[in-house]
Design a protein around this motif. Structure first.
Motif, PDB file in Angstrom:
ATOM      1  N   TYR A 154      16.104 -19.603 -46.152  1.00 56.18           N
ATOM      2  CA  TYR A 154      15.327 -20.841 -46.146  1.00 56.18           C
ATOM      3  C   TYR A 154      14.116 -20.658 -45.230  1.00 56.18           C
ATOM      4  O   TYR A 154      14.223 -20.043 -44.161  1.00 56.18           O
ATOM      5  CB  TYR A 154      16.172 -22.016 -45.655  1.00 56.18           C
ATOM      6  CG  TYR A 154      17.366 -22.301 -46.533  1.00 56.18           C
ATOM      7  CD1 TYR A 154      17.253 -23.175 -47.611  1.00 56.18           C
ATOM      8  CD2 TYR A 154      18.600 -21.688 -46.279  1.00 56.18           C
ATOM      9  CE1 TYR A 154      18.353 -23.423 -48.432  1.00 56.18           C
ATOM     10  CE2 TYR A 154      19.687 -21.925 -47.096  1.00 56.18           C
ATOM     11  CZ  TYR A 154      19.560 -22.808 -48.175  1.00 56.18           C
ATOM     12  OH  TYR A 154      20.644 -23.048 -48.978  1.00 56.18           O
ATOM     13  N   VAL A 155      12.992 -21.166 -45.674  1.00 53.51           N
ATOM     14  CA  VAL A 155      11.762 -21.147 -44.878  1.00 53.51           C
ATOM     15  C   VAL A 155      11.438 -22.573 -44.472  1.00 53.51           C
ATOM     16  O   VAL A 155      11.307 -23.458 -45.326  1.00 53.51           O
ATOM     17  CB  VAL A 155      10.588 -20.538 -45.675  1.00 53.51           C
ATOM     18  CG1 VAL A 155       9.278 -20.717 -44.917  1.00 53.51           C
ATOM     19  CG2 VAL A 155      10.836 -19.068 -45.955  1.00 53.51           C
ATOM     20  N   HIS A 156      11.348 -22.790 -43.151  1.00 56.19           N
ATOM     21  CA  HIS A 156      11.036 -24.130 -42.646  1.00 56.19           C
ATOM     22  C   HIS A 156       9.520 -24.321 -42.701  1.00 56.19           C
ATOM     23  O   HIS A 156       8.763 -23.698 -41.953  1.00 56.19           O
ATOM     24  CB  HIS A 156      11.553 -24.277 -41.204  1.00 56.19           C
ATOM     25  CG  HIS A 156      11.471 -25.680 -40.709  1.00 56.19           C
ATOM     26  ND1 HIS A 156      11.382 -25.999 -39.377  1.00 56.19           N
ATOM     27  CD2 HIS A 156      11.458 -26.871 -41.375  1.00 56.19           C
ATOM     28  CE1 HIS A 156      11.334 -27.322 -39.232  1.00 56.19           C
ATOM     29  NE2 HIS A 156      11.372 -27.857 -40.426  1.00 56.19           N
ATOM     30  N   LEU A 157       9.078 -25.197 -43.573  1.00 53.74           N
ATOM     31  CA  LEU A 157       7.660 -25.348 -43.860  1.00 53.74           C
ATOM     32  C   LEU A 157       6.973 -26.373 -42.970  1.00 53.74           C
ATOM     33  O   LEU A 157       5.750 -26.488 -42.982  1.00 53.74           O
ATOM     34  CB  LEU A 157       7.483 -25.752 -45.337  1.00 53.74           C
ATOM     35  CG  LEU A 157       6.090 -25.619 -45.943  1.00 53.74           C
ATOM     36  CD1 LEU A 157       5.607 -24.176 -45.898  1.00 53.74           C
ATOM     37  CD2 LEU A 157       6.075 -26.132 -47.379  1.00 53.74           C
ATOM     38  N   THR A 158       7.715 -27.102 -42.168  1.00 52.13           N
ATOM     39  CA  THR A 158       7.139 -28.224 -41.418  1.00 52.13           C
ATOM     40  C   THR A 158       6.539 -27.799 -40.090  1.00 52.13           C
ATOM     41  O   THR A 158       5.655 -28.465 -39.562  1.00 52.13           O
ATOM     42  CB  THR A 158       8.216 -29.305 -41.185  1.00 52.13           C
ATOM     43  OG1 THR A 158       8.863 -29.572 -42.432  1.00 52.13           O
ATOM     44  CG2 THR A 158       7.587 -30.597 -40.681  1.00 52.13           C
ATOM     45  N   THR A 159       7.008 -26.699 -39.533  1.00 53.02           N
ATOM     46  CA  THR A 159       6.539 -26.294 -38.202  1.00 53.02           C
ATOM     47  C   THR A 159       5.401 -25.282 -38.314  1.00 53.02           C
ATOM     48  O   THR A 159       5.139 -24.716 -39.360  1.00 53.02           O
ATOM     49  CB  THR A 159       7.685 -25.669 -37.401  1.00 53.02           C
ATOM     50  OG1 THR A 159       8.183 -24.530 -38.113  1.00 53.02           O
ATOM     51  CG2 THR A 159       8.810 -26.661 -37.214  1.00 53.02           C
ATOM     52  N   GLY A 160       4.747 -25.029 -37.182  1.00 57.50           N
ATOM     53  CA  GLY A 160       3.684 -24.030 -37.131  1.00 57.50           C
ATOM     54  C   GLY A 160       2.331 -24.615 -37.480  1.00 57.50           C
ATOM     55  O   GLY A 160       2.196 -25.778 -37.874  1.00 57.50           O
ATOM     56  N   THR A 161       1.301 -23.798 -37.334  1.00 58.35           N
ATOM     57  CA  THR A 161      -0.050 -24.234 -37.672  1.00 58.35           C
ATOM     58  C   THR A 161      -0.196 -24.384 -39.186  1.00 58.35           C
ATOM     59  O   THR A 161       0.619 -23.868 -39.966  1.00 58.35           O
ATOM     60  CB  THR A 161      -1.084 -23.216 -37.176  1.00 58.35           C
ATOM     61  OG1 THR A 161      -0.890 -21.974 -37.883  1.00 58.35           O
ATOM     62  CG2 THR A 161      -0.959 -22.979 -35.684  1.00 58.35           C
ATOM     63  N   HIS A 162      -1.257 -25.049 -39.601  1.00 52.05           N
ATOM     64  CA  HIS A 162      -1.509 -25.188 -41.043  1.00 52.05           C
ATOM     65  C   HIS A 162      -1.696 -23.823 -41.687  1.00 52.05           C
ATOM     66  O   HIS A 162      -1.260 -23.595 -42.825  1.00 52.05           O
ATOM     67  CB  HIS A 162      -2.752 -26.045 -41.281  1.00 52.05           C
ATOM     68  CG  HIS A 162      -2.605 -27.460 -40.807  1.00 52.05           C
ATOM     69  ND1 HIS A 162      -1.432 -28.163 -40.944  1.00 52.05           N
ATOM     70  CD2 HIS A 162      -3.486 -28.303 -40.214  1.00 52.05           C
ATOM     71  CE1 HIS A 162      -1.582 -29.373 -40.453  1.00 52.05           C
ATOM     72  NE2 HIS A 162      -2.828 -29.488 -39.992  1.00 52.05           N
ATOM     73  N   VAL A 163      -2.334 -22.892 -40.968  1.00 55.17           N
ATOM     74  CA  VAL A 163      -2.534 -21.539 -41.488  1.00 55.17           C
ATOM     75  C   VAL A 163      -1.188 -20.866 -41.717  1.00 55.17           C
ATOM     76  O   VAL A 163      -0.951 -20.240 -42.763  1.00 55.17           O
ATOM     77  CB  VAL A 163      -3.404 -20.716 -40.522  1.00 55.17           C
ATOM     78  CG1 VAL A 163      -3.415 -19.238 -40.938  1.00 55.17           C
ATOM     79  CG2 VAL A 163      -4.817 -21.264 -40.483  1.00 55.17           C
ATOM     80  N   ALA A 164      -0.291 -20.997 -40.760  1.00 57.60           N
ATOM     81  CA  ALA A 164       1.045 -20.398 -40.902  1.00 57.60           C
ATOM     82  C   ALA A 164       1.796 -21.016 -42.075  1.00 57.60           C
ATOM     83  O   ALA A 164       2.470 -20.316 -42.845  1.00 57.60           O
ATOM     84  CB  ALA A 164       1.831 -20.572 -39.609  1.00 57.60           C
ATOM     85  N   GLN A 165       1.682 -22.324 -42.250  1.00 54.49           N
ATOM     86  CA  GLN A 165       2.371 -22.999 -43.355  1.00 54.49           C
ATOM     87  C   GLN A 165       1.844 -22.519 -44.701  1.00 54.49           C
ATOM     88  O   GLN A 165       2.611 -22.283 -45.648  1.00 54.49           O
ATOM     89  CB  GLN A 165       2.206 -24.509 -43.216  1.00 54.49           C
ATOM     90  CG  GLN A 165       2.930 -25.096 -42.013  1.00 54.49           C
ATOM     91  CD  GLN A 165       2.605 -26.571 -41.818  1.00 54.49           C
ATOM     92  OE1 GLN A 165       1.932 -27.179 -42.631  1.00 54.49           O
ATOM     93  NE2 GLN A 165       3.072 -27.128 -40.708  1.00 54.49           N
ATOM     94  N   ILE A 166       0.520 -22.362 -44.799  1.00 54.86           N
ATOM     95  CA  ILE A 166      -0.071 -21.877 -46.053  1.00 54.86           C
ATOM     96  C   ILE A 166       0.409 -20.466 -46.357  1.00 54.86           C
ATOM     97  O   ILE A 166       0.789 -20.144 -47.489  1.00 54.86           O
ATOM     98  CB  ILE A 166      -1.612 -21.927 -45.969  1.00 54.86           C
ATOM     99  CG1 ILE A 166      -2.094 -23.375 -45.913  1.00 54.86           C
ATOM    100  CG2 ILE A 166      -2.247 -21.197 -47.145  1.00 54.86           C
ATOM    101  CD1 ILE A 166      -3.579 -23.515 -45.605  1.00 54.86           C
TER     102      ILE A 166
END
Length: 393
Positions: free
Chosen positions: A29-41
């Motif tokens: 599972y990849v947690h998409l809510t945390t990190g910078t917007h760049v990291a999420q993309i």
């Protein structure tokens, strides 16, 4: 640097290549809510491309006040599991497919298969398109439909600019295509944008591309390859991002072998090739096309339907449109379309067009039905002439 796209993506990609994933025995599972917007993309792109064989975890805070309890939601990117999304994709594809056919319910399997291929390829590609086919087969109409489809899909935002290459003759041809600056030549009181600049971010439709003068061909090739044009008199080039659709009724491969058309230009223009058939080869589509272009809900009498199917249509769809519009204009508003209204148009002998080798091959009957249709038309024409001339021909 969590805000540097290249650095984040490269490091995550290196991680995916070194980590010993075992999706058969483990779930990821990849947690998409945390990190910078760049990291999420970057996480989304790598997961969607299956570098991370994982599902997304979306977390959100609780809705109640004074509570730390939140919620987790699993997001699976396998769209086949979402019936509503799959249905919407299918509906949009059907809409694009219908738009390419101008909303006409065509029945010819080969033609419909060609339209399906155009819908798949033309939407996703920015490459030039070459439409081949006999005169009157609908090349310019198809080019405009492709433009409208690309515009709906945000591939182009500019204009649809159409130019007949047979008109590019004489001293003004270079200026028409590439433009000129003020004072470039006698009479150039103002500057002028050429067709390639006017079509920037849109579509430049080069009809009758086989008629393009030989001295212009290398300049057009350079414009296509480099994305720049040199207006007459200019000291600096102008950029252009025009997409190209070209059309011809000539055998350009033969023209290349005859040294009247550049082979490298043909190769650049024909990344995507479309060959439109003659109307005689689409016998199943004659009646639907007639009713569509007649612009009426009226039906056809049996004798008119038979006459339309027997006629060889040497001028293809363009000629059928003329006959349909004539029937709608002069027919009885309260009655079905009938043969007497258009009988004269279907009986007038038509002089053959000057055809090249490719058109002659395309115009040949593709089945015994087409051969019988042409023979029947000749028989009917001969009988009419014998009757009118009292047997003296």
């Amino acid at each position: 640097n969590a805000w540097d796209f290249e650095e984040v993506f490269s490091n995550l990609l290196d991680f995916t290549r070194s980590f010993p994933f075992d999706p058969d025995d483990e779930e990821y599972y990849v947690h998409l809510t945390t990190g910078t917007h760049v990291a999420q993309i970057c996480l989304f792109l790598l997961t969607e491309a299956r570098y991370f064989p994982a599902k997304f975890v979306q977390s959100s805070p609780g809705q109640e006040e004074n509570t730390a309890k939140g919620t987790l939601q699993i997001v699976d990117l396998d769209l086949s599991k979402y019936n509503t999304i799959a249905q919407r994709f299918a509906e949009e594809r059907r809409d694009r497919y219908a738009a390419l056919k101008s909303g006409i319910n065509t029945r010819n399997a080969r033609f419909n298969s060609m339209i399906e291929r155009i819908e798949r390829v033309a939407v996703g590609s920015k490459a030039p398109i070459l439409i081949m086919g006999p005169t009157g087969a609908g090349k310019s109409q198809l080019a405009r439909r492709i433009y409208e489809l690309k515009k709906d899909c945000f591939q182009v935002s500019g204009n649809f600019v159409e130019v007949n290459c047979a008109t590019l003759r004489g001293d003004s041809s270079m200026s028409a295509l590439f433009g000129h600056i003020k004072g470039a030549f006698t009479g150039a009181a103002t500057g002028r944008d050429g067709y390639l600049k006017k079509a920037d971010k849109g579509i430049l439709f080069l009809d009758e591309i086989g008629e393009l003068p030989e001295d212009i061909q290398p300049m057009l090739l350079r414009a296509l390859e480099e994305g720049v044009i040199w207006p007459i008199g200019a000291t600096e080039p102008l950029s252009t991002n025009a997409r190209i659709i070209a059309a011809t009724n000539r055998d350009l491969e033969y023209e290349v072998s005859d040294d009247s058309f550049r082979g490298d230009l043909l190769a650049r223009l024909s990344v995507l090739r479309i060959r439109l058939p003659t109307l005689a080869a689409r016998k199943e589509d004659i009646l639907p096309l007639f009713l569509h272009y007649a612009g009426s809900e009226k039906q056809l009498t049996a004798r008119l339907a038979e006459a339309l199917l027997l006629f060889p249509w040497p001028r293809n769809v363009r000629q059928l449109i003329s006959v349909a519009e004539h029937a709608n204009t002069y027919g009885d508003p309260g009655s079905p379309f009938d043969l007497p209204t258009v009988e004269e148009l279907l009986a007038i002998p038509v002089l053959p067009l000057r055809q090249n080798a490719a058109e002659k091959e395309a115009a040949l009957p593709s089945s015994a039905d087409n051969a019988r249709a042409n023979a029947s038309y000749d028989d009917q024409l001969l009988k009419r002439l014998l009757r009118e001339e009292e047997g003296l021909i």
